[in-house]
Design an enzyme around this catalytic site. Structure first.
Site: not given
Ligand code: UDX
Length: 427
Positions: A37, A123, A257, A260
């Site tokens: 990396k 976290t 995230c 977990k």
């Molecule tokens: C998340 C949090 O949003 C962020 O603040 C944190 O610090 C890290 O975890 P991330 O894991 O990048 O971010 O994904 P996120 O955009 O939150 O989406 C998570 C899951 O929810 C995805 O599988 C997404 O498809 C789903 N999702 C999200 C939905 O099914 N519907 C929605 O309206 C929003």
């Protein structure tokens, strides 16, 4: 003001945070124990798909404010701030595994400057600031919690335009030094104690998961009573107390995230004597959602699934990322394969032939993916899917059957072509 900062761990959080801090004018060293990396980063490559990151890394390196090293000892020497951004994977009992963070703390303890501040961005369960302080065993070094709220796919913009910065510190003067790192970001600042900061992070991610499980549950009711989820979401979200965001129904939530962090929160609560049944149900609704999707595939493709070919569009856990960790798409594919289906998948960010899951063939063309398939299942909301030529899709499939778990396809256009259709929360 420019500060000397070391960032331990160059995953999504570490690389984005270090790069953005360099962009804000700080002098940043990013450290990782993966030599491949570091080599990639030093040669100008970026290991993850993150809009805006390549440009900012190049800017930081060119300005001499950003560098990479595999040597943790050299990396933290002379640094006023050391940010811990190492993984905290889910342990076998649902709790977060702190071994990486403890080992990072042990590696740096003899090399920190007096009065240095170790900032924990990983976290971690409530109380972990203490765990890090114990692993460091240094009275002259401060440990602070400063959780990240970065979404993959918009991490750079989330860092530079935060909705809040949360700092958990026992000492006000130390909190102010950490706050000063973020001076150029116009964001509300919450200064609190470490336990509160740590819980705020879990409460945020768990609430997002709860919101999505709620809308997926409402979508199930909408299907049963003949209502339209899109209009329900519009009507619901216009109430400013509820808001529009995180109300998109889908195949369930996933990623590195939410799964977990929800499990860890349930565990943290249980250890503290509280049975978090609300959160447990949100996780259960999410599991059921994967099963509901498979059930829809059975309905449109025909039963049993054994011996049938299912085309899948989308493997990443959401659009805008190349991350497959805990992806609902992979979970659905796993269940289809377990029922004896042959799964052929296309994803704009997954290379043809990639080994994502046994029984899943990844191809590099969305139409070839549909060739002779008994149904098409859309599992990630990549914008390009809504622009596909449905006549070509219809011609390629063995039968005109589609499950659109992100409600991105043009339902009327599919109906005109006599597709058997299943969306989420619509009839
Ligand atoms: C998340 C949090 O949003 C962020 O603040 C944190 O610090 C890290 O975890 P991330 O894991 O990048 O971010 O994904 P996120 O955009 O939150 O989406 C998570 C899951 O929810 C995805 O599988 C997404 O498809 C789903 N999702 C999200 C939905 O099914 N519907 C929605 O309206 C929003």
């Amino acid at each position: 003001m420019s500060n000397r900062i070391a960032v331990v761990g160059t995953g999504y959080v570490g690389l984005t945070t270090g790069t953005c801090l360099a962009h804000l004018g700080h002098d940043v060293t990013c450290i990782d124990n993966d030599p491949a990396k570091i080599e990639l980063l030093e040669s100008g490559g970026i290991p993850i798909l993150e809009p805006g990151l390549p440009e900012l890394v190049a800017e930081g390196v060119a300005a001499g404010r950003l560098r990479f090293t595999g040597d943790i000892v050299e990396g933290v020497q002379g640094r006023e701030f050391v940010l811990l951004c190492v993984p905290t994977p889910q342990g076998s009992d649902g709790s977060a595994d702190l071994s990486y963070i403890e080992s990072a703390a042990r590696s740096i303890r003899d090399h920190l400057e007096p009065n240095a501040i170790v900032i924990n961005k990983s976290t971690v369960p409530v109380g972990s600031t203490r765990v890090v302080a114990n692993a460091l065993g240094r009275e002259d070094v401060h440990v602070v919690s400063n959780p990240e709220f970065l979404r993959e796919g918009s991490a750079v913009s989330d860092f530079l335009n935060p909705e809040r910065v949360v700092i958990g510190a026992d000492d006000q003067a130390v909190a102010i030094r950490v706050a000063a790192l973020h001076l150029r970001l116009a964001a509300p600042l919450l200064v609190t104690d470490p336990a509160t900061a740590e819980l705020t992070k879990y409460a945020s991610n768990a609430f997002l998961a709860l919101k999505i499980s709620y809308i997926n549950a409402i979508a199930a009711v909408a299907e049963a009573v003949g209502a339209d989820i899109d209009d329900v979401v519009t009507g619901l979200g216009l109430d400013s107390r509820i808001g529009q965001s995180f109300l998109r129904p889908g195949p369930g939530w996933g990623g590195s995230c939410l799964p977990k962090d929800t499990s860890a929160l349930i565990r943290i609560a249980a250890d503290a004597g509280y049975d978090f049944s609300l959160m447990k149900d949100a996780v259960k609704v999410n599991r059921q959602q994967f099963e509901r999707v498979v059930d829809k595939v059975r309905r449109v493709a025909g039963e049993p699934l054994e011996g049938r070919t299912i085309a899948v569009w989308g493997l990443t856990f959401k659009a805008g990322t190349d991350d497959l960790r805990d992806s609902p798409a992979i979970e659905v594919a796993r269940q289809l394969v377990a029922e004896g289906a042959k799964v052929r998948a296309y994803d704009p960010e997954v290379a043809a032939g990639a080994d994502v899951l046994e029984g899943v063939e990844v191809v590099d063309d969305p139409y070839a993916c549909c060739d002779g398939a008994d149904a098409l299942v859309v599992l990630t909301e990549w914008p390009e899917f809504s622009r596909m030529d449905l006549d070509r899709v219809a011609a390629a499939l063995a039968q005109r059957a589609v499950v659109d778990t992100r409600n991105v396809l043009d339902r009327a256009a599919l109906a005109r072509r006599e597709f058997t259709y299943q969306g989420i929360g619509r009839v």
